[in-house]
Write a protein that holds these residues in place. Structure first.
Motif, PDB file in Angstrom:
ATOM      1  N   PRO A  88       2.308  18.957 -40.800  1.00  0.00           N
ATOM      2  CA  PRO A  88       1.847  18.869 -39.411  1.00  0.00           C
ATOM      3  C   PRO A  88       2.339  17.579 -38.752  1.00  0.00           C
ATOM      4  O   PRO A  88       2.850  16.676 -39.418  1.00  0.00           O
ATOM      5  N   GLN A  89       2.162  17.508 -37.457  1.00  0.00           N
ATOM      6  CA  GLN A  89       2.731  16.399 -36.684  1.00  0.00           C
ATOM      7  C   GLN A  89       2.226  15.034 -37.142  1.00  0.00           C
ATOM      8  O   GLN A  89       2.959  14.055 -37.089  1.00  0.00           O
ATOM      9  N   HIS A  90       0.991  14.969 -37.621  1.00  0.00           N
ATOM     10  CA  HIS A  90       0.434  13.673 -38.045  1.00  0.00           C
ATOM     11  C   HIS A  90       0.540  13.474 -39.564  1.00  0.00           C
ATOM     12  O   HIS A  90       0.044  12.473 -40.073  1.00  0.00           O
ATOM     13  N   GLY A  91       1.168  14.405 -40.248  1.00  0.00           N
ATOM     14  CA  GLY A  91       1.259  14.294 -41.697  1.00  0.00           C
ATOM     15  C   GLY A  91       2.052  13.078 -42.147  1.00  0.00           C
ATOM     16  O   GLY A  91       3.003  12.652 -41.491  1.00  0.00           O
ATOM     17  N   LYS A  92       1.651  12.509 -43.291  1.00  0.00           N
ATOM     18  CA  LYS A  92       2.390  11.393 -43.889  1.00  0.00           C
ATOM     19  C   LYS A  92       3.320  11.987 -44.943  1.00  0.00           C
ATOM     20  O   LYS A  92       2.865  12.639 -45.891  1.00  0.00           O
ATOM     21  N   PHE A  93       4.612  11.820 -44.780  1.00  0.00           N
ATOM     22  CA  PHE A  93       5.554  12.473 -45.689  1.00  0.00           C
ATOM     23  C   PHE A  93       6.613  11.487 -46.176  1.00  0.00           C
ATOM     24  O   PHE A  93       7.045  10.608 -45.447  1.00  0.00           O
ATOM     25  N   TRP A  94       6.997  11.645 -47.414  1.00  0.00           N
ATOM     26  CA  TRP A  94       8.021  10.793 -48.015  1.00  0.00           C
ATOM     27  C   TRP A  94       8.577  11.502 -49.244  1.00  0.00           C
ATOM     28  O   TRP A  94       7.927  12.389 -49.811  1.00  0.00           O
ATOM     29  N   VAL A  95       9.786  11.124 -49.646  1.00  0.00           N
ATOM     30  CA  VAL A  95      10.380  11.678 -50.859  1.00  0.00           C
ATOM     31  C   VAL A  95       9.909  10.786 -52.010  1.00  0.00           C
ATOM     32  O   VAL A  95      10.442   9.703 -52.240  1.00  0.00           O
ATOM     33  N   ALA A  96       8.889  11.259 -52.702  1.00  0.00           N
ATOM     34  CA  ALA A  96       8.213  10.434 -53.709  1.00  0.00           C
ATOM     35  C   ALA A  96       9.074  10.244 -54.949  1.00  0.00           C
ATOM     36  O   ALA A  96       9.025   9.191 -55.593  1.00  0.00           O
ATOM     37  N   GLY A 136      -1.909  11.050 -40.992  1.00  0.00           N
ATOM     38  CA  GLY A 136      -2.693  12.193 -41.454  1.00  0.00           C
ATOM     39  C   GLY A 136      -2.658  12.334 -42.966  1.00  0.00           C
ATOM     40  O   GLY A 136      -2.467  11.358 -43.694  1.00  0.00           O
ATOM     41  N   GLU A 137      -2.816  13.560 -43.441  1.00  0.00           N
ATOM     42  CA  GLU A 137      -2.856  13.830 -44.872  1.00  0.00           C
ATOM     43  C   GLU A 137      -1.474  13.614 -45.509  1.00  0.00           C
ATOM     44  O   GLU A 137      -0.448  13.811 -44.856  1.00  0.00           O
ATOM     45  N   PRO A 138      -1.433  13.226 -46.783  1.00  0.00           N
ATOM     46  CA  PRO A 138      -0.152  12.959 -47.441  1.00  0.00           C
ATOM     47  C   PRO A 138       0.555  14.240 -47.903  1.00  0.00           C
ATOM     48  O   PRO A 138      -0.085  15.170 -48.391  1.00  0.00           O
ATOM     49  N   TYR A 139       1.885  14.234 -47.772  1.00  0.00           N
ATOM     50  CA  TYR A 139       2.740  15.343 -48.205  1.00  0.00           C
ATOM     51  C   TYR A 139       3.913  14.771 -49.004  1.00  0.00           C
ATOM     52  O   TYR A 139       5.024  14.649 -48.499  1.00  0.00           O
ATOM     53  N   PRO A 140       3.685  14.382 -50.262  1.00  0.00           N
ATOM     54  CA  PRO A 140       4.788  13.848 -51.065  1.00  0.00           C
ATOM     55  C   PRO A 140       5.778  14.961 -51.429  1.00  0.00           C
ATOM     56  O   PRO A 140       5.385  16.093 -51.717  1.00  0.00           O
ATOM     57  N   ILE A 141       7.058  14.603 -51.406  1.00  0.00           N
ATOM     58  CA  ILE A 141       8.136  15.563 -51.668  1.00  0.00           C
ATOM     59  C   ILE A 141       8.840  15.146 -52.951  1.00  0.00           C
ATOM     60  O   ILE A 141       9.098  13.955 -53.170  1.00  0.00           O
ATOM     61  N   ARG A 142       9.147  16.116 -53.799  1.00  0.00           N
ATOM     62  CA  ARG A 142       9.867  15.851 -55.051  1.00  0.00           C
ATOM     63  C   ARG A 142      11.147  16.655 -55.053  1.00  0.00           C
ATOM     64  O   ARG A 142      11.147  17.833 -54.703  1.00  0.00           O
ATOM     65  N   VAL A 143      12.227  15.998 -55.483  1.00  0.00           N
ATOM     66  CA  VAL A 143      13.556  16.596 -55.428  1.00  0.00           C
ATOM     67  C   VAL A 143      14.230  16.481 -56.784  1.00  0.00           C
ATOM     68  O   VAL A 143      14.168  15.429 -57.425  1.00  0.00           O
ATOM     69  N   SER A 223      -9.949  16.205 -58.473  1.00  0.00           N
ATOM     70  CA  SER A 223      -9.551  16.769 -57.180  1.00  0.00           C
ATOM     71  C   SER A 223      -8.031  16.877 -57.127  1.00  0.00           C
ATOM     72  O   SER A 223      -7.325  16.369 -58.013  1.00  0.00           O
ATOM     73  N   PHE A 224      -7.529  17.525 -56.063  1.00  0.00           N
ATOM     74  CA  PHE A 224      -6.095  17.769 -55.914  1.00  0.00           C
ATOM     75  C   PHE A 224      -5.678  17.449 -54.491  1.00  0.00           C
ATOM     76  O   PHE A 224      -6.421  17.698 -53.534  1.00  0.00           O
ATOM     77  N   LEU A 225      -4.476  16.925 -54.353  1.00  0.00           N
ATOM     78  CA  LEU A 225      -3.976  16.476 -53.055  1.00  0.00           C
ATOM     79  C   LEU A 225      -4.040  17.574 -52.000  1.00  0.00           C
ATOM     80  O   LEU A 225      -4.447  17.346 -50.856  1.00  0.00           O
ATOM     81  N   SER A 226      -3.642  18.800 -52.366  1.00  0.00           N
ATOM     82  CA  SER A 226      -3.522  19.863 -51.364  1.00  0.00           C
ATOM     83  C   SER A 226      -4.867  20.455 -50.938  1.00  0.00           C
ATOM     84  O   SER A 226      -4.896  21.358 -50.096  1.00  0.00           O
ATOM     85  N   GLU A 227      -5.972  19.948 -51.478  1.00  0.00           N
ATOM     86  CA  GLU A 227      -7.274  20.372 -50.969  1.00  0.00           C
ATOM     87  C   GLU A 227      -7.438  19.999 -49.503  1.00  0.00           C
ATOM     88  O   GLU A 227      -8.252  20.601 -48.790  1.00  0.00           O
ATOM     89  N   GLU A 228      -6.657  19.015 -49.053  1.00  0.00           N
ATOM     90  CA  GLU A 228      -6.740  18.579 -47.652  1.00  0.00           C
ATOM     91  C   GLU A 228      -5.744  19.323 -46.751  1.00  0.00           C
ATOM     92  O   GLU A 228      -5.755  19.128 -45.543  1.00  0.00           O
ATOM     93  N   TRP A 229      -4.911  20.178 -47.314  1.00  0.00           N
ATOM     94  CA  TRP A 229      -3.910  20.900 -46.515  1.00  0.00           C
ATOM     95  C   TRP A 229      -4.518  22.201 -45.978  1.00  0.00           C
ATOM     96  O   TRP A 229      -4.107  23.303 -46.351  1.00  0.00           O
ATOM     97  N   LYS A 230      -5.473  22.075 -45.097  1.00  0.00           N
ATOM     98  CA  LYS A 230      -6.255  23.248 -44.688  1.00  0.00           C
ATOM     99  C   LYS A 230      -5.440  24.257 -43.887  1.00  0.00           C
ATOM    100  O   LYS A 230      -5.806  25.434 -43.817  1.00  0.00           O
ATOM    101  N   HIS A 231      -4.322  23.843 -43.287  1.00  0.00           N
ATOM    102  CA  HIS A 231      -3.479  24.797 -42.550  1.00  0.00           C
ATOM    103  C   HIS A 231      -2.639  25.658 -43.500  1.00  0.00           C
ATOM    104  O   HIS A 231      -2.106  26.698 -43.102  1.00  0.00           O
ATOM    105  N   LEU A 232      -2.506  25.206 -44.762  1.00  0.00           N
ATOM    106  CA  LEU A 232      -1.739  25.966 -45.750  1.00  0.00           C
ATOM    107  C   LEU A 232      -2.647  26.686 -46.738  1.00  0.00           C
ATOM    108  O   LEU A 232      -2.367  27.824 -47.141  1.00  0.00           O
ATOM    109  N   ILE A 233      -3.708  26.025 -47.183  1.00  0.00           N
ATOM    110  CA  ILE A 233      -4.600  26.583 -48.193  1.00  0.00           C
ATOM    111  C   ILE A 233      -6.035  26.565 -47.650  1.00  0.00           C
ATOM    112  O   ILE A 233      -6.614  25.496 -47.478  1.00  0.00           O
ATOM    113  N   PRO A 234      -6.585  27.724 -47.362  1.00  0.00           N
ATOM    114  CA  PRO A 234      -7.938  27.768 -46.802  1.00  0.00           C
ATOM    115  C   PRO A 234      -8.956  27.093 -47.715  1.00  0.00           C
ATOM    116  O   PRO A 234      -8.859  27.168 -48.941  1.00  0.00           O
ATOM    117  N   GLU A 235      -9.918  26.442 -47.094  1.00  0.00           N
ATOM    118  CA  GLU A 235     -10.963  25.753 -47.863  1.00  0.00           C
ATOM    119  C   GLU A 235     -11.684  26.731 -48.796  1.00  0.00           C
ATOM    120  O   GLU A 235     -12.087  26.379 -49.904  1.00  0.00           O
TER     121      GLU A 235
END
Length: 388
Positions: A88-96, A136-143, A223-235
């Motif tokens: 999302p627009q406020h998401g925190k993203f980086w290539v971890a 916003g919520e973190p979105y770490p990326i792995r490559v 807990s798990f990081l994606s518990e906060e990704w409510k637009h992708l995984i419903p609560e």
């Protein structure tokens, strides 16, 4: 629900165990490669995989895959991926993390910075903004790059899944929870059979075995990081999975699981870890040398991770230690022995060649899982009342 491809990394050499776990959860495998298994699932599968898989380090949501041999190709291909679908627009993203094997692009830091720029450019166009607050919520990326093929995934897990939440106290050279589970799954051990670890350290084999016996999900205490990704995984998906995990626990199951260690303090660590895991009543830990390994029961299992001699001062003690293990095992004539070790003379001093062994990389260290299966117990006769 939308379908995703999910990637479960695992220890090299244990892909078959990971595959069986995923199939048992009810998901379809799409690819098995060295060190990872890819499968299909919906948003709920992200929650199930994180909660119930015992042998993976994390669960990645696959964003895309492409070939790149130049940094320009890497940039353009990364930019073409549908990042707005996930971040999302406020998401925190980086290539971890980026790793490269047999590829022309091999610098992790360059791969990371170029891909970050490409993602920013893509999201600028999609969100019609010039700057992202990333508050916003973190979105770490792995490559990962393998032979110039780039696989890109979002890390749904966060802190590695081997951190179950119970191991607060560790001994030297502990085995990870995920590896311990995988090795137990390579044996025929079941909850109604005896299990002894005579080099128990912080208790990992015993605790993982007890959790399996109790059908306790490995992620139940964390807990798990994606518990906060409510637009992708419903609560609701997470609450349903947690409820199922709680309902499945059977801590009243009867077990005979024992852990020994020669170090009194380490035995104390193991007891406390078992208490934190909620299985301390299922395991008997005691200070005891391997020379006193014995048990009156039949058809038991020794599953253990003895010292390898990583420290120079330990090496001189290894022949006697492995010889003693072999001698004690020989007296347990109906038992099975399973040993993971990086000590090259393990079989020599145990006193017999393992009928089966498997090469496994424990981190960067090459180890072998020596398997000495004993006889199968006789089949139990059916109770007279159950006949007819």
């Amino acid at each position: 629900m939308e379908r995703y491809e999910l990637i479960a990394p695992c220890h090299f050499g244990l892909e078959a165990v990971m595959k069986r776990e995923i199939i048992d959860l009810g998901y379809e495998i799409t690819e098995v490669e060295d060190g990872k298994v890819t499968f299909e699932g919906d948003a709920e599968a992200v929650a199930y995989a994180n909660m119930f898989l015992r042998t993976t380090e994390r669960v990645l949501l696959k964003v895309g895959q492409f070939k790149a041999v130049t940094y320009d190709e890497l940039f353009e291909a990364t930019k073409s991926l549908p990042w707005e679908r996930y971040i999302p627009q406020h998401g925190k993203f980086w290539v971890a993390k980026a790793n490269s094997i047999k590829s022309k692009l091999f610098s992790p830091s360059d791969i990371q910075s170029i891909m970050k720029k490409a993602i920013v450019e893509r999201l600028k166009e999609k969100y019609k903004v010039e700057w992202f607050p990333e508050d916003g919520e973190p979105y770490p990326i792995r490559v990962s790059l393998l032979k110039d093929v780039v696989t890109v995934g979002l890390d749904t897990t966060g802190t590695s899944l081997h951190k179950r939440g119970y191991r607060q106290f560790t001994a030297k050279a502990p085995i990870t929870e995920t590896l311990a589970s995988a090795l137990l799954m390579l044996t025929p051990w079941k909850a109604d059979r005896i299990l002894v670890d005579p080099f128990c350290g912080s208790g990992t084999f015993c605790i993982e075995a007890a959790m399996m016996a109790a059908d306790m999900a490995p992620g139940i205490h964390r807990s798990f990081l994606s518990e906060e990704w409510k637009h992708l995984i419903p609560e609701r998906s997470w609450s349903d999975v947690r409820e199922e995990a709680e309902d499945r626990v059977r801590t009243d199951v009867q077990t005979d699981i024992q852990g020994y260690d020669i170090d009194r303090e380490v035995v104390g660590f193991a007891r406390e870890n078992a208490r934190l895991a909620g299985v301390d009543h299922m395991i008997h830990f005691q200070q005891r040398p391997v020379s006193e390994l014995s048990h009156p029961g039949k058809y038991g299992f020794i599953v253990t991770n003895p010292p390898y001699g990583e420290r120079l001062e330990e090496k001189s003690a290894l022949p006697a230690l492995y010889r003693t293990l072999g001698e004690r095992f020989a007296k347990l004539d109906t038992w099975s022995l399973y040993v993971i070790s990086g000590y090259p003379d393990a079989e020599r001093y145990i006193g017999r060649t393992a009928p089966k062994n498997r090469k496994i990389y424990n981190g960067m260290m090459k180890t072998y899982f020596y398997q000495y299966p004993g006889p199968k117990p006789p089949r139990r006769k059916p109770h007279p009342e159950s006949e007819g």
